[in-house]
Design a protein around this motif. Structure first.
Motif, PDB file in Angstrom:
ATOM      1  N   SER A 105     -31.727  41.295   3.498  1.00 44.85           N
ATOM      2  CA  SER A 105     -33.162  41.513   3.675  1.00 44.85           C
ATOM      3  C   SER A 105     -33.875  40.178   3.924  1.00 44.85           C
ATOM      4  O   SER A 105     -34.849  40.126   4.667  1.00 44.85           O
ATOM      5  CB  SER A 105     -33.770  42.249   2.491  1.00 44.85           C
ATOM      6  N   ALA A 106     -33.374  39.095   3.341  1.00 38.56           N
ATOM      7  CA  ALA A 106     -33.959  37.774   3.593  1.00 38.56           C
ATOM      8  C   ALA A 106     -33.831  37.424   5.070  1.00 38.56           C
ATOM      9  O   ALA A 106     -34.791  36.938   5.684  1.00 38.56           O
ATOM     10  CB  ALA A 106     -33.265  36.714   2.734  1.00 38.56           C
ATOM     11  N   GLN A 107     -32.664  37.686   5.635  1.00 38.07           N
ATOM     12  CA  GLN A 107     -32.471  37.432   7.065  1.00 38.07           C
ATOM     13  C   GLN A 107     -33.439  38.287   7.889  1.00 38.07           C
ATOM     14  O   GLN A 107     -34.038  37.807   8.853  1.00 38.07           O
ATOM     15  CB  GLN A 107     -31.033  37.749   7.464  1.00 38.07           C
ATOM     16  N   LEU A 108     -33.578  39.541   7.497  1.00 38.03           N
ATOM     17  CA  LEU A 108     -34.476  40.453   8.200  1.00 38.03           C
ATOM     18  C   LEU A 108     -35.928  39.986   8.097  1.00 38.03           C
ATOM     19  O   LEU A 108     -36.645  39.939   9.100  1.00 38.03           O
ATOM     20  CB  LEU A 108     -34.321  41.864   7.622  1.00 38.03           C
ATOM     21  N   PHE A 109     -36.376  39.626   6.892  1.00 40.59           N
ATOM     22  CA  PHE A 109     -37.746  39.151   6.707  1.00 40.59           C
ATOM     23  C   PHE A 109     -37.982  37.875   7.519  1.00 40.59           C
ATOM     24  O   PHE A 109     -39.069  37.681   8.061  1.00 40.59           O
ATOM     25  CB  PHE A 109     -38.054  38.887   5.240  1.00 40.59           C
ATOM     26  N   ASN A 110     -36.978  37.019   7.602  1.00 42.11           N
ATOM     27  CA  ASN A 110     -37.124  35.787   8.394  1.00 42.11           C
ATOM     28  C   ASN A 110     -37.282  36.101   9.878  1.00 42.11           C
ATOM     29  O   ASN A 110     -38.036  35.425  10.572  1.00 42.11           O
ATOM     30  CB  ASN A 110     -35.928  34.862   8.179  1.00 42.11           C
ATOM     31  N   ARG A 111     -36.579  37.108  10.359  1.00 44.27           N
ATOM     32  CA  ARG A 111     -36.648  37.472  11.776  1.00 44.27           C
ATOM     33  C   ARG A 111     -37.909  38.250  12.122  1.00 44.27           C
ATOM     34  O   ARG A 111     -38.548  38.000  13.130  1.00 44.27           O
ATOM     35  CB  ARG A 111     -35.434  38.329  12.166  1.00 44.27           C
ATOM     36  N   GLN A 112     -38.247  39.244  11.289  1.00 43.21           N
ATOM     37  CA  GLN A 112     -39.307  40.197  11.629  1.00 43.21           C
ATOM     38  C   GLN A 112     -40.573  40.031  10.807  1.00 43.21           C
ATOM     39  O   GLN A 112     -41.581  40.676  11.094  1.00 43.21           O
ATOM     40  CB  GLN A 112     -38.794  41.629  11.450  1.00 43.21           C
ATOM     41  N   GLY A 113     -40.498  39.221   9.749  1.00 43.52           N
ATOM     42  CA  GLY A 113     -41.621  39.103   8.831  1.00 43.52           C
ATOM     43  C   GLY A 113     -41.593  40.253   7.825  1.00 43.52           C
ATOM     44  O   GLY A 113     -40.981  41.296   8.072  1.00 43.52           O
ATOM     45  N   TYR A 114     -42.251  40.044   6.711  1.00 42.22           N
ATOM     46  CA  TYR A 114     -42.275  41.065   5.662  1.00 42.22           C
ATOM     47  C   TYR A 114     -42.887  42.364   6.173  1.00 42.22           C
ATOM     48  O   TYR A 114     -42.317  43.438   6.003  1.00 42.22           O
ATOM     49  CB  TYR A 114     -43.053  40.547   4.443  1.00 42.22           C
ATOM     50  N   PHE A 115     -44.045  42.268   6.817  1.00 44.27           N
ATOM     51  CA  PHE A 115     -44.733  43.473   7.272  1.00 44.27           C
ATOM     52  C   PHE A 115     -44.051  44.117   8.475  1.00 44.27           C
ATOM     53  O   PHE A 115     -44.232  45.301   8.727  1.00 44.27           O
ATOM     54  CB  PHE A 115     -46.206  43.176   7.574  1.00 44.27           C
ATOM     55  N   GLY A 116     -43.264  43.347   9.200  1.00 43.21           N
ATOM     56  CA  GLY A 116     -42.555  43.879  10.360  1.00 43.21           C
ATOM     57  C   GLY A 116     -41.246  44.562  10.019  1.00 43.21           C
ATOM     58  O   GLY A 116     -40.632  45.202  10.866  1.00 43.21           O
ATOM     59  N   ALA A 117     -40.804  44.418   8.777  1.00 44.98           N
ATOM     60  CA  ALA A 117     -39.537  45.005   8.340  1.00 44.98           C
ATOM     61  C   ALA A 117     -39.808  46.273   7.532  1.00 44.98           C
ATOM     62  O   ALA A 117     -40.498  46.233   6.519  1.00 44.98           O
ATOM     63  CB  ALA A 117     -38.762  44.002   7.493  1.00 44.98           C
ATOM     64  N   SER A 118     -39.268  47.368   7.993  1.00 42.63           N
ATOM     65  CA  SER A 118     -39.439  48.640   7.279  1.00 42.63           C
ATOM     66  C   SER A 118     -38.237  48.892   6.373  1.00 42.63           C
ATOM     67  O   SER A 118     -37.207  48.212   6.469  1.00 42.63           O
ATOM     68  CB  SER A 118     -39.554  49.788   8.283  1.00 42.63           C
ATOM     69  N   LEU A 119     -38.362  49.879   5.510  1.00 45.96           N
ATOM     70  CA  LEU A 119     -37.234  50.271   4.667  1.00 45.96           C
ATOM     71  C   LEU A 119     -36.065  50.724   5.539  1.00 45.96           C
ATOM     72  O   LEU A 119     -34.909  50.424   5.242  1.00 45.96           O
ATOM     73  CB  LEU A 119     -37.637  51.365   3.680  1.00 45.96           C
ATOM     74  N   ALA A 120     -36.363  51.413   6.641  1.00 44.86           N
ATOM     75  CA  ALA A 120     -35.301  51.837   7.567  1.00 44.86           C
ATOM     76  C   ALA A 120     -34.574  50.615   8.133  1.00 44.86           C
ATOM     77  O   ALA A 120     -33.339  50.639   8.282  1.00 44.86           O
ATOM     78  CB  ALA A 120     -35.889  52.677   8.690  1.00 44.86           C
ATOM     79  N   ASP A 121     -35.303  49.538   8.420  1.00 39.54           N
ATOM     80  CA  ASP A 121     -34.685  48.300   8.905  1.00 39.54           C
ATOM     81  C   ASP A 121     -33.779  47.699   7.830  1.00 39.54           C
ATOM     82  O   ASP A 121     -32.678  47.233   8.123  1.00 39.54           O
ATOM     83  CB  ASP A 121     -35.743  47.264   9.290  1.00 39.54           C
ATOM     84  N   ILE A 122     -34.255  47.710   6.590  1.00 40.16           N
ATOM     85  CA  ILE A 122     -33.460  47.179   5.478  1.00 40.16           C
ATOM     86  C   ILE A 122     -32.197  48.025   5.300  1.00 40.16           C
ATOM     87  O   ILE A 122     -31.108  47.488   5.091  1.00 40.16           O
ATOM     88  CB  ILE A 122     -34.299  47.123   4.184  1.00 40.16           C
ATOM     89  N   MET A 123     -32.334  49.333   5.410  1.00 43.00           N
ATOM     90  CA  MET A 123     -31.176  50.223   5.312  1.00 43.00           C
ATOM     91  C   MET A 123     -30.166  49.907   6.406  1.00 43.00           C
ATOM     92  O   MET A 123     -28.960  49.796   6.143  1.00 43.00           O
ATOM     93  CB  MET A 123     -31.618  51.682   5.401  1.00 43.00           C
ATOM     94  N   ARG A 124     -30.633  49.741   7.598  1.00 44.60           N
ATOM     95  CA  ARG A 124     -29.749  49.439   8.734  1.00 44.60           C
ATOM     96  C   ARG A 124     -29.073  48.084   8.523  1.00 44.60           C
ATOM     97  O   ARG A 124     -27.878  47.926   8.753  1.00 44.60           O
ATOM     98  CB  ARG A 124     -30.548  49.464  10.031  1.00 44.60           C
ATOM     99  N   GLU A 125     -29.830  47.112   8.077  1.00 45.19           N
ATOM    100  CA  GLU A 125     -29.315  45.748   7.885  1.00 45.19           C
ATOM    101  C   GLU A 125     -28.259  45.693   6.777  1.00 45.19           C
ATOM    102  O   GLU A 125     -27.288  44.951   6.892  1.00 45.19           O
ATOM    103  CB  GLU A 125     -30.485  44.819   7.543  1.00 45.19           C
ATOM    104  N   THR A 126     -28.463  46.462   5.715  1.00 48.13           N
ATOM    105  CA  THR A 126     -27.549  46.417   4.569  1.00 48.13           C
ATOM    106  C   THR A 126     -26.419  47.437   4.657  1.00 48.13           C
ATOM    107  O   THR A 126     -25.422  47.315   3.957  1.00 48.13           O
ATOM    108  CB  THR A 126     -28.304  46.674   3.251  1.00 48.13           C
ATOM    109  N   GLY A 127     -26.610  48.465   5.488  1.00 48.71           N
ATOM    110  CA  GLY A 127     -25.616  49.536   5.555  1.00 48.71           C
ATOM    111  C   GLY A 127     -25.707  50.501   4.388  1.00 48.71           C
ATOM    112  O   GLY A 127     -24.789  51.289   4.148  1.00 48.71           O
TER     113      GLY A 127
END
Length: 76
Positions: A15-37
Motif C-alpha cells: 500500500s505504501a508503494q501504491l500511495f506513493n504512485r497514486q497518492g492517498y486519495f487516488g488509491a481506493s480499497l479496490a486498488d489496495i486489494m489488487r496490489e496486495t492480492g
C-alpha cells in the motif's frame, strides 16, 4: 514472524508503494486489494480502514527513520 505478521507487513509495503504512485486519495480499497492480492476481509482483518492503514504506514516510516538516525549518531 507469523503468517499474520507477514501479511500485515505485505499490506503495509504494497500500500505504501501504491500511495506513493497514486497518492492517498487516488488509491481506493479496490486498488489496495489488487496490489496486495487480498480480499477486502483480509485487509480489514489487519486494518479497520484505509485511514488506519495510512496511519500505521506513517508510524512505521517514522520508527524506521528514528532508528536510522540513532544508528547514524552512534556510528559518528
Amino acid at each position: 514472524m507469523s503468517k499474520g505478521e507477514q501479511t500485515r507487513e505485505r499490506i503495509l509495503a504494497r500500500s505504501a508503494q501504491l500511495f506513493n504512485r497514486q497518492g492517498y486519495f487516488g488509491a481506493s480499497l479496490a486498488d489496495i486489494m489488487r496490489e496486495t492480492g487480498l480480499e477486502k476481509g483480509g485487509i480489514y482483518n489487519h486494518f479497520s480502514s484505509k485511514e488506519q492503514l495510512a496511519w500505521n504506514r506513517s508510524i512505521t516510516r517514522m520508527d524506521w527513520f528514528s532508528s536510522a538516525c540513532a544508528r547514524r549518531l552512534q556510528g559518528s
